[in-house]
Design an enzyme around this catalytic site. Structure first.
Site, PDB file in Angstrom:
ATOM      1  N   HIS A  72       0.854  -1.183   0.000  1.00 14.88           N
ATOM      2  CA  HIS A  72       0.000   0.000   0.000  1.00 14.88           C
ATOM      3  C   HIS A  72       0.890   1.233   0.000  1.00 14.88           C
ATOM      4  O   HIS A  72       1.994   1.220   0.560  1.00 14.88           O
ATOM      5  CB  HIS A  72      -0.908   0.011   1.236  1.00 14.88           C
ATOM      6  N   ASP A  91      -8.080  -4.443  -0.388  1.00 11.94           N
ATOM      7  CA  ASP A  91      -8.581  -4.966  -1.661  1.00 11.94           C
ATOM      8  C   ASP A  91      -8.442  -6.478  -1.759  1.00 11.94           C
ATOM      9  O   ASP A  91      -9.141  -7.116  -2.549  1.00 11.94           O
ATOM     10  CB  ASP A  91      -7.822  -4.324  -2.831  1.00 11.94           C
TER      11      ASP A  91
END
Length: 434
Positions: free
Chosen positions: A310, A368
């Site tokens: 991320h 996700d």
């Protein structure tokens, strides 16, 4: 936020142009150098591609500590909100700064519920799209078109008008998203029901049909509620910054949110959960995981493990842990506990947490990674994944937009550049060019 004493300052500049700039401190997180007068005092700009070292605003809404894996909304941990709160209660918190009382919550729910219908003329907009149009393309257009339906009485400098716009968008986005899906499959639009909860109403508008009574789906509704909460806001990411940038021009909030949806659409941002499901399908089985792990480690191979790492988190994404347990619950409820994609996901996660290659590069599962598996198990097509992300993020966008509109220091966004093109040169007539 306070400006510290001159003793806490930073000197910037070159020979003959040095200047001291104060350092500002927030509630938590790193201090920032106040460079608003940098160009005026030194003749210099900063160069910061992606704005990764630039604070563009003051905000009280969301705080992220990427090194520790912490996400706070108005000071409340995301794990606590996902476990104990509802999406609309979290929405109230993000919009207004405090958890609501029982009366405030009841009034807020009523305000949202009774704004869920859209103007009937908007139905005709859908007919202009191809049936196979991506739902995000439809949402960009339809949300932007709300500017044409709610413009005459909209004064963005009036707090009450901004409040009405917030209610409208939080309420209508699920209806608009569900209608995009219904149009794509050729089914009649299902109008919202005021007797259903926010997530249950969305499921009804997505999967209900006029010829059958709706059977409520508590487990799926609960999982969807968590997905909504976990995606409600995430500080100054690309789409939120887009909303603030567009809003800084004084544009309609509907136009600003439409721009945010367009920004979210990219596979590096909101489209990542769709990419995760596609990747798991490409891997196909647990036995093939070593092959794809080797490809991910090969710097000459363009393959990437989607759902890992991320931009901000350099630790385990706290939202991923919440969704991991939800994935187990949903798949068990649907009789899909042996889902091959979940098995692949679990093995990939195990490897990422144990393999030095991933640990050294801080490539841990993010939100996700599991959200796509849950949504697919619920029967939601992959093209709708990012639309659902936009649905949830709308509340954060509106809170950020409102905060920007109230900020006396806010100016129209105008990034600078490091120009590397040709210097000034004379124009040459076409017959003399070589």
């Amino acid at each position: 936020m306070t400006e510290n004493t001159p003793k806490k300052s930073v000197t910037i500049g070159g020979p003959g142009s040095n200047a001291a700039f104060p350092v500002l401190s927030g509630t938590v997180g790193p201090d920032v150098i106040d460079i608003r007068k940098l160009y005026g005092e030194t003749g210099l700009f900063t160069y910061d591609p992606g704005f990764t070292s630039t604070a563009a605003c003051r905000s009280k809404i969301t705080y992220i500590d990427g090194d520790e894996g912490i996400l706070l909304h108005r000071g409340y941990r995301i794990e606590d909100l996902a476990e104990h709160s509802s999406f609309l209660e979290t929405a109230y918190l993000i919009l207004f700064g405090e958890l609501p009382t029982a009366d405030e919550y009841s009034n807020f729910m009523s305000g949202v519920t009774y704004h869920t219908m859209i103007h009937d003329q908007i139905n005709y907009l859908y007919r202009g799209f191809r049936r196979d149009a991506h739902p995000m393309a439809v949402m960009v257009a339809v949300v932007g078109a709300l500017s044409a339906f709610y413009h005459e009485d909209l004064d963005t400098n009036d707090p009450h008008h901004r409040l009405i716009a917030s209610y409208r968008l939080v309420a209508k986005i699920p209806t608009i998203a569900a209608m995009a899906y219904k149009y794509s499959v050729g089914q009649p639009f299902m109008y919202p029901r005021n007797d259903l909860s926010y997530p249950e109403n969305f499921l009804y508008m997505m999967f209900g049909v006029p010829c059958e009574p709706w059977q409520e789906k508590p487990t799926l509704s609960k999982a969807l509620e968590k997905i909504f909460i976990l995606h409600a806001d995430h500080e100054q990411n690309a789409s939120t910054s887009t909303v603030r940038l567009v809003g800084s021009t004084g544009a309609s909030p509907y136009a600003a949110i439409s721009a945010g949806i367009a920004s979210l659409w990219g596979p590096a941002h909101g489209g990542a959960n769709e990419a995760v499901v596609n990747m798991l399908g490409e891997i196909g089985s647990v036995e093939r995981i070593p092959e794809f792990i080797a490809r991910a480690k090969d710097k000459d191979d363009p393959f990437r493990l989607m759902g890992f790492g991320h931009r901000v988190y350099k630790n385990y994404d706290p939202r991923a842990g919440v969704l991991k347990s939800s994935a187990d619950e949903v798949l068990e409820e649907l009789g899909k506990g042996d889902n091959p994609k979940l098995a692949i996901a679990r093995e990939l996660e195990r490897i990422a947490l144990e393999d030095d290659y991933f640990r050294d590069r801080k490539l841990f599962p993010n939100v996700d990674f599991y959200s796509g598996i849950i949504l697919e198990a619920m029967g939601i097509p992959t093209k709708m994944f990012t639309a659902i992300f936009a649905l949830a993020r709308t509340v954060g966008w509106m809170a950020q937009w409102n905060e920007m509109m109230e900020d006396p220091e806010q100016k129209i966004g105008r990034p600078r550049q490091l120009y590397t093109g040709a210097a000034q040169r004379p124009y040459v007539a076409i017959d003399k060019r070589r």
